[in-house]
Design a protein around this motif. Sequence first.
Motif, PDB file in Angstrom:
ATOM      1  N   VAL A 145      11.691  -6.380   9.505  1.00  0.00           N
ATOM      2  CA  VAL A 145      10.774  -5.286   9.829  1.00  0.00           C
ATOM      3  C   VAL A 145      11.323  -4.428  10.957  1.00  0.00           C
ATOM      4  O   VAL A 145      11.203  -3.189  10.934  1.00  0.00           O
ATOM      5  N   HIS A 146      11.927  -5.051  11.949  1.00  0.00           N
ATOM      6  CA  HIS A 146      12.516  -4.274  13.044  1.00  0.00           C
ATOM      7  C   HIS A 146      13.589  -3.329  12.515  1.00  0.00           C
ATOM      8  O   HIS A 146      13.621  -2.142  12.883  1.00  0.00           O
ATOM      9  N   HIS A 147      14.445  -3.830  11.632  1.00  0.00           N
ATOM     10  CA  HIS A 147      15.566  -3.013  11.153  1.00  0.00           C
ATOM     11  C   HIS A 147      15.106  -1.889  10.233  1.00  0.00           C
ATOM     12  O   HIS A 147      15.537  -0.740  10.389  1.00  0.00           O
ATOM     13  N   TYR A 148      14.213  -2.203   9.275  1.00  0.00           N
ATOM     14  CA  TYR A 148      13.864  -1.220   8.253  1.00  0.00           C
ATOM     15  C   TYR A 148      12.584  -0.441   8.545  1.00  0.00           C
ATOM     16  O   TYR A 148      12.310   0.551   7.862  1.00  0.00           O
ATOM     17  N   CYS A 149      11.811  -0.868   9.534  1.00  0.00           N
ATOM     18  CA  CYS A 149      10.587  -0.144   9.896  1.00  0.00           C
ATOM     19  C   CYS A 149      10.638   0.329  11.339  1.00  0.00           C
ATOM     20  O   CYS A 149      10.491   1.520  11.622  1.00  0.00           O
ATOM     21  N   GLY A 150      10.852  -0.605  12.264  1.00  0.00           N
ATOM     22  CA  GLY A 150      10.871  -0.241  13.676  1.00  0.00           C
ATOM     23  C   GLY A 150      11.948   0.752  14.033  1.00  0.00           C
ATOM     24  O   GLY A 150      11.734   1.663  14.846  1.00  0.00           O
ATOM     25  N   LYS A 151      13.130   0.611  13.441  1.00  0.00           N
ATOM     26  CA  LYS A 151      14.255   1.509  13.721  1.00  0.00           C
ATOM     27  C   LYS A 151      14.363   2.651  12.714  1.00  0.00           C
ATOM     28  O   LYS A 151      15.272   3.472  12.803  1.00  0.00           O
ATOM     29  N   TYR A 152      13.434   2.712  11.780  1.00  0.00           N
ATOM     30  CA  TYR A 152      13.539   3.687  10.684  1.00  0.00           C
ATOM     31  C   TYR A 152      13.408   5.124  11.182  1.00  0.00           C
ATOM     32  O   TYR A 152      12.556   5.444  12.017  1.00  0.00           O
ATOM     33  N   GLN A 153      14.264   5.981  10.673  1.00  0.00           N
ATOM     34  CA  GLN A 153      14.174   7.421  10.887  1.00  0.00           C
ATOM     35  C   GLN A 153      14.160   8.107   9.527  1.00  0.00           C
ATOM     36  O   GLN A 153      14.854   7.676   8.603  1.00  0.00           O
ATOM     37  N   GLU A 154      13.374   9.148   9.426  1.00  0.00           N
ATOM     38  CA  GLU A 154      13.211   9.831   8.147  1.00  0.00           C
ATOM     39  C   GLU A 154      14.563  10.219   7.551  1.00  0.00           C
ATOM     40  O   GLU A 154      15.399  10.834   8.209  1.00  0.00           O
ATOM     41  N   THR A 155      14.764   9.866   6.286  1.00  0.00           N
ATOM     42  CA  THR A 155      16.003  10.176   5.601  1.00  0.00           C
ATOM     43  C   THR A 155      15.917  11.548   4.938  1.00  0.00           C
ATOM     44  O   THR A 155      14.831  12.109   4.766  1.00  0.00           O
ATOM     45  N   GLN A 156      17.063  12.056   4.533  1.00  0.00           N
ATOM     46  CA  GLN A 156      17.095  13.349   3.868  1.00  0.00           C
ATOM     47  C   GLN A 156      16.309  13.328   2.571  1.00  0.00           C
ATOM     48  O   GLN A 156      15.613  14.292   2.228  1.00  0.00           O
ATOM     49  N   VAL A 157      16.358  12.207   1.854  1.00  0.00           N
ATOM     50  CA  VAL A 157      15.652  12.135   0.576  1.00  0.00           C
ATOM     51  C   VAL A 157      14.144  12.245   0.784  1.00  0.00           C
ATOM     52  O   VAL A 157      13.443  12.930   0.016  1.00  0.00           O
ATOM     53  N   MET A 158      13.615  11.629   1.834  1.00  0.00           N
ATOM     54  CA  MET A 158      12.182  11.726   2.098  1.00  0.00           C
ATOM     55  C   MET A 158      11.819  13.111   2.633  1.00  0.00           C
ATOM     56  O   MET A 158      10.753  13.651   2.302  1.00  0.00           O
ATOM     57  N   SER A 159      12.690  13.680   3.430  1.00  0.00           N
ATOM     58  CA  SER A 159      12.457  15.041   3.906  1.00  0.00           C
ATOM     59  C   SER A 159      12.415  16.023   2.747  1.00  0.00           C
ATOM     60  O   SER A 159      11.552  16.921   2.695  1.00  0.00           O
ATOM     61  N   ASP A 160      13.326  15.846   1.797  1.00  0.00           N
ATOM     62  CA  ASP A 160      13.341  16.721   0.617  1.00  0.00           C
ATOM     63  C   ASP A 160      12.093  16.522  -0.230  1.00  0.00           C
ATOM     64  O   ASP A 160      11.530  17.489  -0.761  1.00  0.00           O
ATOM     65  N   LEU A 161      11.638  15.288  -0.364  1.00  0.00           N
ATOM     66  CA  LEU A 161      10.424  15.028  -1.130  1.00  0.00           C
ATOM     67  C   LEU A 161       9.228  15.738  -0.487  1.00  0.00           C
ATOM     68  O   LEU A 161       8.407  16.344  -1.191  1.00  0.00           O
ATOM     69  N   LYS A 162       9.124  15.690   0.819  1.00  0.00           N
ATOM     70  CA  LYS A 162       8.040  16.381   1.517  1.00  0.00           C
ATOM     71  C   LYS A 162       8.126  17.885   1.291  1.00  0.00           C
ATOM     72  O   LYS A 162       7.104  18.559   1.102  1.00  0.00           O
ATOM     73  N   THR A 163       9.339  18.425   1.278  1.00  0.00           N
ATOM     74  CA  THR A 163       9.524  19.854   1.013  1.00  0.00           C
ATOM     75  C   THR A 163       9.071  20.195  -0.406  1.00  0.00           C
ATOM     76  O   THR A 163       8.395  21.208  -0.625  1.00  0.00           O
ATOM     77  N   VAL A 164       9.425  19.345  -1.363  1.00  0.00           N
ATOM     78  CA  VAL A 164       9.059  19.598  -2.763  1.00  0.00           C
ATOM     79  C   VAL A 164       7.536  19.606  -2.924  1.00  0.00           C
ATOM     80  O   VAL A 164       6.972  20.473  -3.607  1.00  0.00           O
ATOM     81  N   ILE A 165       6.852  18.680  -2.280  1.00  0.00           N
ATOM     82  CA  ILE A 165       5.397  18.595  -2.393  1.00  0.00           C
ATOM     83  C   ILE A 165       4.729  19.747  -1.659  1.00  0.00           C
ATOM     84  O   ILE A 165       3.733  20.317  -2.131  1.00  0.00           O
ATOM     85  N   GLY A 166       5.284  20.130  -0.520  1.00  0.00           N
ATOM     86  CA  GLY A 166       4.724  21.249   0.244  1.00  0.00           C
ATOM     87  C   GLY A 166       3.281  21.000   0.628  1.00  0.00           C
ATOM     88  O   GLY A 166       2.925  19.936   1.125  1.00  0.00           O
ATOM     89  N   ASP A 167       2.435  21.991   0.362  1.00  0.00           N
ATOM     90  CA  ASP A 167       1.016  21.850   0.710  1.00  0.00           C
ATOM     91  C   ASP A 167       0.153  21.444  -0.487  1.00  0.00           C
ATOM     92  O   ASP A 167      -1.071  21.553  -0.445  1.00  0.00           O
ATOM     93  N   LYS A 168       0.780  20.961  -1.546  1.00  0.00           N
ATOM     94  CA  LYS A 168       0.020  20.476  -2.706  1.00  0.00           C
ATOM     95  C   LYS A 168      -0.757  19.211  -2.338  1.00  0.00           C
ATOM     96  O   LYS A 168      -0.309  18.413  -1.517  1.00  0.00           O
ATOM     97  N   ASP A 169      -1.904  19.030  -2.961  1.00  0.00           N
ATOM     98  CA  ASP A 169      -2.567  17.745  -2.842  1.00  0.00           C
ATOM     99  C   ASP A 169      -1.720  16.720  -3.598  1.00  0.00           C
ATOM    100  O   ASP A 169      -1.066  17.043  -4.598  1.00  0.00           O
ATOM    101  N   TYR A 170      -1.734  15.480  -3.120  1.00  0.00           N
ATOM    102  CA  TYR A 170      -0.862  14.465  -3.703  1.00  0.00           C
ATOM    103  C   TYR A 170      -1.476  13.084  -3.516  1.00  0.00           C
ATOM    104  O   TYR A 170      -2.410  12.885  -2.733  1.00  0.00           O
ATOM    105  N   PHE A 171      -0.913  12.132  -4.242  1.00  0.00           N
ATOM    106  CA  PHE A 171      -1.204  10.722  -4.023  1.00  0.00           C
ATOM    107  C   PHE A 171       0.067   9.952  -4.361  1.00  0.00           C
ATOM    108  O   PHE A 171       0.821  10.351  -5.253  1.00  0.00           O
ATOM    109  N   VAL A 172       0.314   8.870  -3.631  1.00  0.00           N
ATOM    110  CA  VAL A 172       1.512   8.051  -3.825  1.00  0.00           C
ATOM    111  C   VAL A 172       1.111   6.678  -4.334  1.00  0.00           C
ATOM    112  O   VAL A 172       0.248   6.014  -3.744  1.00  0.00           O
ATOM    113  N   VAL A 173       1.735   6.242  -5.419  1.00  0.00           N
ATOM    114  CA  VAL A 173       1.585   4.874  -5.921  1.00  0.00           C
ATOM    115  C   VAL A 173       2.969   4.238  -5.863  1.00  0.00           C
ATOM    116  O   VAL A 173       3.912   4.742  -6.479  1.00  0.00           O
ATOM    117  N   THR A 174       3.106   3.157  -5.116  1.00  0.00           N
ATOM    118  CA  THR A 174       4.434   2.578  -4.929  1.00  0.00           C
ATOM    119  C   THR A 174       4.380   1.061  -4.856  1.00  0.00           C
ATOM    120  O   THR A 174       3.403   0.474  -4.380  1.00  0.00           O
TER     121      THR A 174
END
Length: 281
Positions: free
Chosen positions: A79-108
């Motif tokens: 948890v320390h390595h993958y959550c505590g030290k986690y910084q937003e990756t480019q792939v997640m930043s791009d996903l946020k850009t794609v969604i923009g201000d649309k309403d959304y829901f995540v199932v994972t």
Amino acid sequence: MYEDIKKVWKWIDGADAVLIGASNGLSITEGLHLFADNQVFEELFGDLKRKYGLRCILQGMGARWPTEEEKWGFWSRLVHHYCGKYQETQVMSDLKTVIGDKDYFVVTSNGECHFELCGFAPEKIYEVEGNWLTMQCAARCHDRVYPWGELAENMAAAEQGGRVPSGLVPRCPACGGPMQVHMEFENFIPETESQERLEAFLKQYHGKRLVILELGIGWRNQLIKAPLMRLAAAEPEARYVTVNLGEIYIPGEIREKSCGLDGDLAEILHRLAKERMGETG
């Protein structure tokens, strides 16, 4: 691929809402591979690999550890390595850009909480197999879950040789028994509230322009992919998009309203994000 990217972006741009489905392929794109005995696993868990014969993170997650101190030693390091030290990756930043201000829901089925850590609203996330940052009574004597991110950091700082101090080992506040990470192990407490919020989201957008955006989910997946395909078939205005490397499956009944993007997930999301940036200026 270029024309498919343009088509998918037009669907998203014209959508009333986006339902995101994500599984192991997204985690791998971010550098977290639960099944791999690779260099990252060696660097993080090489000592436990040699001591216990661990071959991957998933094996450690499901292991019956000899002691609670060793169990939480593994989990706090993870948890320390993958959550505590986690910084937003480019792939997640791009996903946020794609969604923009649309309403959304995540199932994972991903438990590492990266959606929430990147700023996706926790009330719009359904982690179907639980997550790494909450814990529960191992005997399920009651149905409450507890955050333990801060405790995980304290454990990781104090861990030595794969063990945490006994004084940091959590105990159930109700029965005094062992605790376990709130993942789909024995006595798992289902995420009923999150599921209810998902159902309310689907009810809100029933009959409307809903884009189902599926990220890194294998074709045999029955937990997320199968329900998403059934949803696409049932919703007349829905559009179904599946993104995966080398493994695209779209049943014939929804083919006309679907698009499969076979390629690197990070690259495809980046190209979709660039489409959005082109649209917005």
